[in-house]
Scaffold this active site. Structure first.
Site, PDB file in Angstrom:
ATOM      1  N   GLU A 123      11.951   0.127  -2.760  1.00  0.00           N
ATOM      2  CA  GLU A 123      10.915   0.607  -3.680  1.00  0.00           C
ATOM      3  C   GLU A 123      10.228   1.838  -3.099  1.00  0.00           C
ATOM      4  O   GLU A 123       9.888   1.863  -1.930  1.00  0.00           O
ATOM      5  CB  GLU A 123       9.901  -0.511  -3.908  1.00  0.00           C
ATOM      6  CG  GLU A 123       8.786  -0.150  -4.851  1.00  0.00           C
ATOM      7  CD  GLU A 123       9.312   0.377  -6.174  1.00  0.00           C
ATOM      8  OE1 GLU A 123      10.049  -0.342  -6.856  1.00  0.00           O
ATOM      9  OE2 GLU A 123       8.993   1.538  -6.518  1.00  0.00           O
ATOM     10  N   CYS A 158       2.493   0.783   4.320  1.00  0.00           N
ATOM     11  CA  CYS A 158       3.887   1.229   4.473  1.00  0.00           C
ATOM     12  C   CYS A 158       4.137   2.134   5.684  1.00  0.00           C
ATOM     13  O   CYS A 158       4.884   1.758   6.579  1.00  0.00           O
ATOM     14  CB  CYS A 158       4.348   1.916   3.202  1.00  0.00           C
ATOM     15  SG  CYS A 158       4.521   0.749   1.849  1.00  0.00           S
ATOM     16  N   ARG A 192      -5.463  -1.760   3.924  1.00  0.00           N
ATOM     17  CA  ARG A 192      -4.606  -2.089   5.077  1.00  0.00           C
ATOM     18  C   ARG A 192      -4.361  -0.843   5.939  1.00  0.00           C
ATOM     19  O   ARG A 192      -3.993   0.199   5.427  1.00  0.00           O
ATOM     20  CB  ARG A 192      -3.265  -2.666   4.586  1.00  0.00           C
ATOM     21  CG  ARG A 192      -3.421  -4.069   4.007  1.00  0.00           C
ATOM     22  CD  ARG A 192      -2.104  -4.630   3.494  1.00  0.00           C
ATOM     23  NE  ARG A 192      -1.730  -4.109   2.194  1.00  0.00           N
ATOM     24  CZ  ARG A 192      -0.683  -4.545   1.484  1.00  0.00           C
ATOM     25  NH1 ARG A 192       0.082  -5.508   1.960  1.00  0.00           N
ATOM     26  NH2 ARG A 192      -0.406  -4.025   0.311  1.00  0.00           N
TER      27      ARG A 192
HETATM   28  P1  NAD Z   1       1.749  -7.715  -1.036  1.00  0.00           P
HETATM   29  O1  NAD Z   1       1.285  -8.326   0.211  1.00  0.00           O
HETATM   30  O2  NAD Z   1       0.794  -6.977  -1.912  1.00  0.00           O
HETATM   31  O3  NAD Z   1       2.466  -8.816  -1.951  1.00  0.00           O
HETATM   32  C1  NAD Z   1       3.372  -9.768  -1.485  1.00  0.00           C
HETATM   33  C2  NAD Z   1       3.249 -11.011  -2.355  1.00  0.00           C
HETATM   34  O4  NAD Z   1       4.292 -11.923  -2.021  1.00  0.00           O
HETATM   35  C3  NAD Z   1       1.925 -11.781  -2.166  1.00  0.00           C
HETATM   36  O5  NAD Z   1       1.303 -11.955  -3.424  1.00  0.00           O
HETATM   37  C4  NAD Z   1       2.368 -13.123  -1.572  1.00  0.00           C
HETATM   38  O6  NAD Z   1       1.556 -14.199  -1.980  1.00  0.00           O
HETATM   39  C5  NAD Z   1       3.774 -13.252  -2.130  1.00  0.00           C
HETATM   40  N1  NAD Z   1       4.669 -14.154  -1.390  1.00  0.00           N
HETATM   41  C6  NAD Z   1       4.848 -14.263  -0.054  1.00  0.00           C
HETATM   42  N2  NAD Z   1       5.780 -15.196   0.224  1.00  0.00           N
HETATM   43  C7  NAD Z   1       6.209 -15.672  -0.970  1.00  0.00           C
HETATM   44  C8  NAD Z   1       7.172 -16.636  -1.347  1.00  0.00           C
HETATM   45  N3  NAD Z   1       7.903 -17.298  -0.448  1.00  0.00           N
HETATM   46  N4  NAD Z   1       7.351 -16.892  -2.663  1.00  0.00           N
HETATM   47  C9  NAD Z   1       6.615 -16.242  -3.589  1.00  0.00           C
HETATM   48  N5  NAD Z   1       5.707 -15.311  -3.292  1.00  0.00           N
HETATM   49  C10 NAD Z   1       5.503 -15.024  -2.003  1.00  0.00           C
HETATM   50  O7  NAD Z   1       2.942  -6.748  -0.608  1.00  0.00           O
HETATM   51  P2  NAD Z   1       3.390  -5.359  -1.280  1.00  0.00           P
HETATM   52  O8  NAD Z   1       2.457  -4.269  -0.887  1.00  0.00           O
HETATM   53  O9  NAD Z   1       3.685  -5.584  -2.723  1.00  0.00           O
HETATM   54  O10 NAD Z   1       4.745  -5.088  -0.496  1.00  0.00           O
HETATM   55  C11 NAD Z   1       5.901  -5.854  -0.694  1.00  0.00           C
HETATM   56  C12 NAD Z   1       7.065  -5.167  -0.026  1.00  0.00           C
HETATM   57  O11 NAD Z   1       7.315  -3.903  -0.641  1.00  0.00           O
HETATM   58  C13 NAD Z   1       6.865  -4.862   1.457  1.00  0.00           C
HETATM   59  O12 NAD Z   1       8.088  -4.983   2.122  1.00  0.00           O
HETATM   60  C14 NAD Z   1       6.430  -3.414   1.455  1.00  0.00           C
HETATM   61  O13 NAD Z   1       6.746  -2.757   2.649  1.00  0.00           O
HETATM   62  C15 NAD Z   1       7.246  -2.840   0.324  1.00  0.00           C
HETATM   63  N6  NAD Z   1       6.656  -1.677  -0.324  1.00  0.00           N
HETATM   64  C16 NAD Z   1       5.319  -1.611  -0.556  1.00  0.00           C
HETATM   65  C17 NAD Z   1       4.803  -0.505  -1.194  1.00  0.00           C
HETATM   66  C18 NAD Z   1       3.322  -0.394  -1.428  1.00  0.00           C
HETATM   67  O14 NAD Z   1       2.882   0.718  -1.721  1.00  0.00           O
HETATM   68  N7  NAD Z   1       2.550  -1.452  -1.362  1.00  0.00           N
HETATM   69  C19 NAD Z   1       5.643   0.536  -1.602  1.00  0.00           C
HETATM   70  C20 NAD Z   1       7.009   0.425  -1.385  1.00  0.00           C
HETATM   71  C21 NAD Z   1       7.500  -0.699  -0.742  1.00  0.00           C
END
Ligand code: NAD
Length: 437
Positions: free
Chosen positions: A153, A262, A331
């Site tokens: 993503e 990130c 964060r």
């Molecule tokens: P986040 O912490 O906002 O969300 C993660 C969600 O996953 C939480 O709501 C948590 O409760 C849930 N979760 C955890 N374990 C679970 C399980 N076993 N079953 C169901 N739900 C579960 O994280 P995010 O910022 O959305 O990032 C997610 C991934 O995407 C990471 O690897 C991050 O590096 C990547 N990413 C993030 C961004 C960004 O801007 N935030 C952009 C690109 C990629």
């Protein structure tokens, strides 16, 4: 198509909602019951412009559902993994949440389907996902076919919907035509933007992109510190560099350090992947270190400027808590480093952020304010840490009226140096030495 998204955070929620808006039926799953209950009541857990309206629209069209039940995976054509991959102690990505989802996928599937990783994961994770699922199927005594795909993503918090609807590219790593065809259907509206690669290359592209952007920022930050010393202006330097088409103008803004969920963690994770493979990514070591120092730059400027004062007598204001504008995400934000130091060194800190209303660091001498001017009441110095639009055109007369002093230390260069100096402020910014020196 029927799609499950496991993990309803920034990435899962935006991806799920936008895929529903493309016409798919989407189930957003999360382990956090409170979050799902709130979503079902229309309470959105994150601040992302436009997301609330799009969620409401697609719930109304019966295209978008929120649940804690993994059994919806059984009827899905594609299951996306969108859970967090936080850094472990050595900086490597902690894959426990990703593999927990793989396990659930193995438990639920009843027909051939695709599992696709959206979370940022190191090269080789797809093999771990595959092996986890195979082990569960073995325990179930089942031989159901499945395919593993990598679809990193690239959305940016604050413009995430726009990024989904107008992607620069969609990277899809897969190793057979079945998965390719399925992923083309998922992204039917954007097939011209798809770049198909091997799974390992797709996993690498995400880390490479974020590390490159972090490197550009760190480079400009270090140059800005030199500009401060030698009397050059970093904005002019960036303009002169950026008009070279080989360099381009983006990501040349110097500031008080990058944060967020990130860049810091992805740089560390790529360094760790290098270590595991005996490749020293020395540039990235320095990028990471340089950014850690840069988060202290405003404090260094503060100490230098107020060197003749007892810091314990000073009262300061901080404008901006989130790591960048248009998000509530704190964060790894520079504000955290600053508050940590300020709470032990000045008398009082007033904090204001347009969206973040809960202090990420609690202390008796930190107050959160509801208004940006109210935060300036009696302060000796104002720090600008996040470049929210709301801060860009303030009433400078009111700022002067509220403040006790006239020092503004700006970590994002949001004001004209000339204008602020002519208005009589002690205006200290990044890589822009005083016009009167
Ligand atoms: P986040 O912490 O906002 O969300 C993660 C969600 O996953 C939480 O709501 C948590 O409760 C849930 N979760 C955890 N374990 C679970 C399980 N076993 N079953 C169901 N739900 C579960 O994280 P995010 O910022 O959305 O990032 C997610 C991934 O995407 C990471 O690897 C991050 O590096 C990547 N990413 C993030 C961004 C960004 O801007 N935030 C952009 C690109 C990629």
């Amino acid at each position: 198509m029927i799609i499950s998204i496991v993990g309803s955070g920034y990435v899962g929620l935006v991806t799920g909602t936008c895929l529903a808006d493309c016409g798919h039926t989407v189930y957003c799953i999360d382990i956090n019951k409170q979050k799902i209950d709130n979503l079902n009541k229309g309470i959105i857990p994150i601040y992302e412009p436009g997301l609330d309206t799009l969620i409401e629209k697609n719930i109304g069209l019966n295209k978008l559902y929120f649940t804690t039940d993994y059994d919806v995976i059984s009827k899905s054509d594609v299951t996306f993994i969108a859970v967090g991959t936080p850094p472990g102690e050595d900086g490597s990505a902690d894959l426990q949440y990703v593999l927990a989802v793989a396990e659930q996928f193995g438990k639920q599937i009843v027909k051939k389907s695709v599992i696709c990783t959206k979370s940022t994961v190191p090269v080789g994770t797809a093999d771990k996902v595959r092996n986890t699922i195979l082990n569960v199927l073995k325990e179930r005594n089942e031989n159901i076919e499945f395919e593993v795909v990598s679809n990193p993503e690239f959305l940016k918090e604050g413009t995430a919907i726009e990024d989904f609807m107008n992607p620069d590219r969609i990277v899809i790593g897969c190793d057979n035509s079945y998965s390719q065809d399925i992923m083309k259907l998922v992204y039917e509206k954007y097939t011209d933007k798809i770049i198909f690669t091997s799974i390992k290359s797709a996993e690498m592209i995400k880390y490479a992109s974020n590390s490159m952007l972090a490197t550009r920022i760190a480079f400009m930050n270090e140059l800005s510190n030199l500009c401060d010393k030698v009397g050059a202006n970093i904005e002019d330097v960036a303009k002169g560099m950026g008009t070279d088409t080989r360099i381009g103008p983006k990501f040349l803004n110097a500031g008080c350090g990058y944060g967020g969920s990130c860049f810091p963690k992805d740089v560390k994770a790529l360094i760790q992947t290098g270590k595991e493979n005996n490749v020293d990514l020395s540039i990235l070591h320095h990028v990471d270190m340089s950014n850690t120092w840069q988060k202290h730059i405003l404090l260094d400027k503060f100490q230098d400027h107020f060197k003749l004062y007892y810091k314990e007598d000073l009262k300061v204001a901080v404008w901006g808590l989130s790591f960048k504008p248009n998000t509530d995400d704190t964060r790894e934000a520079t504000s955290l480093v600053m508050l940590q130091w300020l709470k032990d060194n000045v008398s009082h800190i007033n904090v204001y952020d347009p969206i973040v209303k809960e202090l990420p660091i609690k202390s008796d001498n930190i107050s959160i304010c509801n208004d940006k001017y109210e935060a300036l009441d009696g302060v000796d110095c104002l720090f600008i840490v996040t470049e929210w639009d709301e801060f860009k055109n303030p009433n400078f007369n009111m700022i002067k009226e509220y403040m006790n002093g006239d020092t503004i230390i700006d970590g994002r260069n949001i004001y004209s140096l000339k204008e602020l100096e002519n208005k009589g402020f002690n205006y200290i910014s990044i890589g822009r030495p005083s016009i009167y020196k």
